[in-house]
Design an enzyme around this catalytic site. Sequence first.
Site, PDB file in Angstrom:
ATOM      1  N   GLN A   1      -1.085   1.752  10.003  1.00  0.00           N
ATOM      2  CA  GLN A   1       0.148   1.970   9.233  1.00  0.00           C
ATOM      3  C   GLN A   1       1.235   2.616  10.114  1.00  0.00           C
ATOM      4  OE1 GLN A   1      -2.933   2.725   8.105  1.00  0.00           O
ATOM      5  NE2 GLN A   1      -3.103   2.510   5.864  1.00  0.00           N
TER       6      GLN A   1
ATOM      7  N   ARG B   1       0.869  -1.171   0.000  1.00  0.00           N
ATOM      8  CA  ARG B   1       0.000   0.000   0.000  1.00  0.00           C
ATOM      9  C   ARG B   1       0.905   1.219   0.000  1.00  0.00           C
ATOM     10  NH1 ARG B   1       2.766   1.686   3.538  1.00  0.00           N
ATOM     11  NH2 ARG B   1       1.376   3.461   3.672  1.00  0.00           N
ATOM     12  N   GLY B   2       0.259   2.363  -0.188  1.00  0.00           N
ATOM     13  CA  GLY B   2       1.030   3.598  -0.321  1.00  0.00           C
ATOM     14  C   GLY B   2       0.998   4.023  -1.773  1.00  0.00           C
TER      15      GLY B   2
ATOM     16  N   ASP C   1      -2.256  10.948  -1.544  1.00  0.00           N
ATOM     17  CA  ASP C   1      -2.661   9.938  -2.524  1.00  0.00           C
ATOM     18  C   ASP C   1      -3.126  10.576  -3.822  1.00  0.00           C
ATOM     19  OD1 ASP C   1      -2.991   8.627   0.277  1.00  0.00           O
ATOM     20  OD2 ASP C   1      -2.883   6.984  -1.164  1.00  0.00           O
TER      21      ASP C   1
ATOM     22  N   ASN D   1      -5.707  12.127   1.296  1.00  0.00           N
ATOM     23  CA  ASN D   1      -4.736  11.349   2.054  1.00  0.00           C
ATOM     24  C   ASN D   1      -5.467  10.509   3.090  1.00  0.00           C
ATOM     25  OD1 ASN D   1      -1.846  10.781   2.365  1.00  0.00           O
ATOM     26  ND2 ASN D   1      -2.080  11.663   4.398  1.00  0.00           N
ATOM     27  N   LYS D   2      -4.683   9.687   3.816  1.00  0.00           N
ATOM     28  CA  LYS D   2      -5.281   8.783   4.795  1.00  0.00           C
ATOM     29  C   LYS D   2      -6.259   9.491   5.710  1.00  0.00           C
ATOM     30  CE  LYS D   2      -4.954   5.447   4.800  1.00  0.00           C
ATOM     31  NZ  LYS D   2      -5.929   4.653   4.030  1.00  0.00           N
TER      32      LYS D   2
HETATM   33  C1  LIG Z   1       3.732   7.968   0.244  1.00  0.00           C
HETATM   34  S1  LIG Z   1       2.113   8.411   0.338  1.00  0.00           S
HETATM   35  C2  LIG Z   1       1.375   7.003   1.092  1.00  0.00           C
HETATM   36  C3  LIG Z   1      -0.071   7.272   1.402  1.00  0.00           C
HETATM   37  O1  LIG Z   1      -0.828   6.075   1.168  1.00  0.00           O
HETATM   38  C4  LIG Z   1      -1.452   5.717   2.385  1.00  0.00           C
HETATM   39  O2  LIG Z   1      -2.685   5.101   2.189  1.00  0.00           O
HETATM   40  P1  LIG Z   1      -2.763   3.473   2.189  1.00  0.00           P
HETATM   41  O3  LIG Z   1      -1.849   2.995   3.283  1.00  0.00           O
HETATM   42  O4  LIG Z   1      -4.229   3.185   2.436  1.00  0.00           O
HETATM   43  O5  LIG Z   1      -2.320   3.056   0.808  1.00  0.00           O
HETATM   44  C5  LIG Z   1      -1.605   7.023   3.103  1.00  0.00           C
HETATM   45  O6  LIG Z   1      -2.656   7.794   2.555  1.00  0.00           O
HETATM   46  C6  LIG Z   1      -0.260   7.645   2.843  1.00  0.00           C
HETATM   47  O7  LIG Z   1      -0.178   8.999   3.057  1.00  0.00           O
END
Ligand SMILES: CSC[C@H]1O[C@H](OP(=O)(O)O)[C@H](O)[C@@H]1O
Length: 317
Positions: free
Chosen positions: A177, A46-47, A218, A228-229
Amino acid sequence: MEVRAFYWEDDHLLLLDQRELPQKEVWLELRDHKAVAKAIKEMAVRGAPAIGCVAAYGFVLGVKKEDPQKVYEVLKSTRPTAYNLFWALDRMMKALKEGRDITEEAISIEREDYEANRRMGEIGSQFIDDGMRVLTHCNTGALATAGWGTALGVIRSAHYSGKRIHVFVNETRPYMQGARLTAWELLKEGIPHTLITDMTAGFLMKKGLIDAVFVGADRITKRGDVANKIGTYTLSVLAKTHNIPFYVVAPTSTFDPNMESGEDVPIEERSEEEVKSFKGCHFSPKETKALHIAFDITPAENITAIITEKGIIYPNR
Ligand SMILES: CSC[C@H]1O[C@H](OP(=O)(O)O)[C@H](O)[C@@H]1O
């Protein structure tokens, strides 16, 4: 040795299963695009930038066996919010149609992301002074990218430049996370940090214990709104209330040139079960309904600066 979320090895992809961290380091060997799509959808990886890189390799694996448009659609349908996913897949499809080597294209996407992160680290660490206490949310490190990280990459760069900083890490429910991934990355490199519950951040700000906030993104729209998260918007309001600088760190592959306002960003909703339990531990009544909104929108007005590999954007100047 630097933390890596994935490795491309000639004809398959090795992926660190982030659902097992920090207790276990389990590497998945993926040899087709459907396995890659499943890994993205189930958040084994993820990310936003990491999702883009891994989808690019999934495209390489898929087009060897299936119609490219079908492969493209399968990978594109995995998660709706991170723009990097669509940016990477469009770039792969373009390379294919132009007759270029798509494996080389995917390798370039990965290399460019890593180089962008190092550059953002150099640019962004100017905002971190020796002795600062910084707050970060979710995971924006090597596990969310091709390596080094975006917001956590800025923190890494400041640390390695000799600045003595302390990182407050939001646990980031419900996938945790921060508690599982960011803490693991910081511990590995001896970067001083303290894990906090998501609801603690505001009180620490009020007590004057937070000097700056660094988060990832994101998707960033033309006006500078940031997806974003979930919880990022809340942090931005708290930071604004307490006059604390709020920095977003993201490569230009996160910018959606076709979207004006954050209100238009598709926001992922995930299973209720991910809110009501964790790794099989059920802590809510089975019958209770849960709402799992995975991202939120921070308006440009709440952001001090957006740090990219090409420079700094001040959305309010
Ligand atoms: C390097 S930005 C990563 C970004 O992605 C995360 O979401 P997820 O863990 O659900 O993919 C989160 O929004 C982070 O800021």
